[in-house]
Design an enzyme around this catalytic site. Structure first.
Site, short mmCIF file in Angstrom:
data_model
loop_
_atom_site.label_atom_id
_atom_site.label_comp_id
_atom_site.label_asym_id
_atom_site.label_seq_id
_atom_site.Cartn_x
_atom_site.Cartn_y
_atom_site.Cartn_z
N TYR A 296 14.36 75.39 5.64
CA TYR A 296 14.30 73.95 5.39
C TYR A 296 14.05 73.69 3.91
O TYR A 296 13.33 74.43 3.27
CB TYR A 296 13.13 73.31 6.17
CG TYR A 296 13.11 73.57 7.65
CD1 TYR A 296 14.28 73.73 8.38
CD2 TYR A 296 11.89 73.64 8.33
CE1 TYR A 296 14.24 73.95 9.75
CE2 TYR A 296 11.85 73.87 9.70
CZ TYR A 296 13.02 74.04 10.40
OH TYR A 296 12.97 74.26 11.75
N GLU A 369 -9.87 65.50 18.79
CA GLU A 369 -9.11 64.36 19.33
C GLU A 369 -9.67 63.02 18.84
O GLU A 369 -9.04 61.98 19.04
CB GLU A 369 -9.12 64.42 20.86
CG GLU A 369 -8.29 65.59 21.40
CD GLU A 369 -8.45 65.77 22.90
OE1 GLU A 369 -9.52 65.42 23.44
OE2 GLU A 369 -7.50 66.27 23.54
#
Ligand SMILES: [Zn+2]
Ligand SMILES: [Zn+2]
Length: 399
Positions: A296, A369
């Site tokens: 990439y 989280e």
């Protein structure tokens, strides 16, 4: 550390539940059938139109009730071939596969943002394109999605993604302009000589000294042929050749990686390496071949977009903003950012108390989280600001 968020607790709780569900059943690149189906089900339940592209990619479109620009939000969905040792209660149930790069959280946060944007679509200006992408870890799902028209229907004006990052504290948003990572290209060298007895070098062509000279000379690309203010890494990772102490090696193989942030330097490397390799082989009477495998390109964040987004987030949210340095990692969001102004943002998930300290791609990788609300808020804020023109991109309205 968490920040006050405009995202309702039930939205965050739902995103966490979805994230854990995806986490338990990780899927590798272009095998994300289960994850893509979950995404499609969620989008259908929200009343958001969606279509399949690039095998396991899903494109959703939210149609705002007012005219405006089109923002794309991208989440990757694939996992890695790693056996999880994080100790999480919702650890992978698939041997040898793990969400060790946080793409489960990326997907869940994008679904959370989609729900918020869809719920308030009557007041939403413009459109939002939701890009659920396969195979970021390889062989790459961004390019196939673009080739399938993911940025064209509707025509996207700017694109954004978030990547979890253990360098930043939980909930911090990292915005960095310019190159934020590197192009990672692979090379393979093969040297061919003539083997023989170690005592009779004059009737052989020894590939070992030839390889040794090449290893040193290739560093000249970084040391003498590159602007010292730009960066390039030349690494030979493997050398393989020879049979025993008294045999002249007829063949040596080497592999390595080039890392660059500047596209013009990147494209010049193959020619420079070939000149050095073939020149040295000729000087030693040997033959050499070079094979490049291009990865990439570097992600180049649009500087104006990053500046406008930073100012907008500072003025309209209580999010903690940071400016982390670039990394030498790779990310195929680069292809989206080549087509439209793009922003790859980092979402801090570092929390020592929870053990969220291990780098991505580690079997111990864990995220806090507590960052998920901030992530959803950032996605929603970006989409609304692009759509309404609060962050200006591309052509002027009506032009
Ligand atoms: Zn990764
Ligand atoms: Zn990743």
């Amino acid at each position: 550390m968490t920040t006050a968020s405009i995202i309702a607790p039930d939205v965050t709780a739902r995103a966490i539940e979805i994230r854990r569900r995806i986490h338990r059943f990780p899927e590798l690149g272009f095998e994300e059938e289960r994850t893509a189906s979950l995404v499609e089900r969620e989008l259908s339940d929200l009343g958001i139109a969606h279509r399949r592209v690039a095998k396991t990619g899903v494109v959703g479109v939210i149609d705002g009730g007012r005219p405006g620009k089109v923002a794309a939000l991208r989440a990757d969905m694939d996992a890695l071939p790693i056996t999880e040792r994080s100790g999480e209660a919702f650890s992978s149930e698939v041997a040898g596969k793990m969400h060790a790069c946080g793409h489960d959280a990326h997907t869940a946060m994008l679904l959370g943002a989609a729900g918020v944007l869809q719920r308030d679509r009557a007041t939403l200006a413009g459109k939002v394109v939701l890009l659920f992408q396969p195979a970021e870890e390889g062989p790459g799902g961004a390019l196939p999605m673009i080739e399938a028209g993911a940025l064209d229907d509707p025509n996207v004006d700017a694109a954004m993604m978030l990547h979890v990052d253990v360098r930043l504290p939980t909930g911090a948003i990292g915005l960095t302009a310019g190159a934020v990572n590197a192009a990672a290209d692979e090379f393979h060298i093969e040297i061919e000589g003539v083997g023989g007895h170690g005592a009779y070098p004059h009737i052989a062509v020894d590939t070992i000294p030839c390889a040794a000279t090449m290893v040193l000379a290739l560093q000249n690309i970084a040391a003498r042929e590159t602007d010292p203010l730009k960066s390039v890494v030349v690494t030979i990772g493997t050398i393989e050749g020879g049979y025993r102490n008294n045999v002249i090696a007829d063949r040596v193989k080497m592999t390595g990686t080039f890392r660059t942030q500047d596209e013009s330097i990147r494209t010049s490397l193959e020619g420079k390496a070939r000149r050095i390799i073939e020149g040295i082989a000729a000087a030693y009477g040997a033959k050499a071949t070079l094979k490049m495998i291009f990865g990439y390109p570097a992600v180049i964040n649009d500087a104006a977009l990053i500046a406008a987004l930073r100012a907008h987030l500072a003025a309209s949210t209580t999010l903690v903003l940071a400016d982390p340095p670039p990394t030498m990692g790779g990310e195929d969001f680069a292809y989206f950012a080549q087509r439209v102004p793009g922003a790859m943002l980092r979402l801090g998930v570092r929390n020592e108390a929870l053990g969220s300290i291990h780098s991505a791609h580690s079997a111990l990788f864990k995220i806090d989280e507590g960052a998920i609300a901030a992530g959803i808020e950032t996605l929603v804020t970006f989409a609304r600001a692009i759509g309404s023109g609060q962050i200006a991109v591309g052509r002027a309205p009506g032009a």
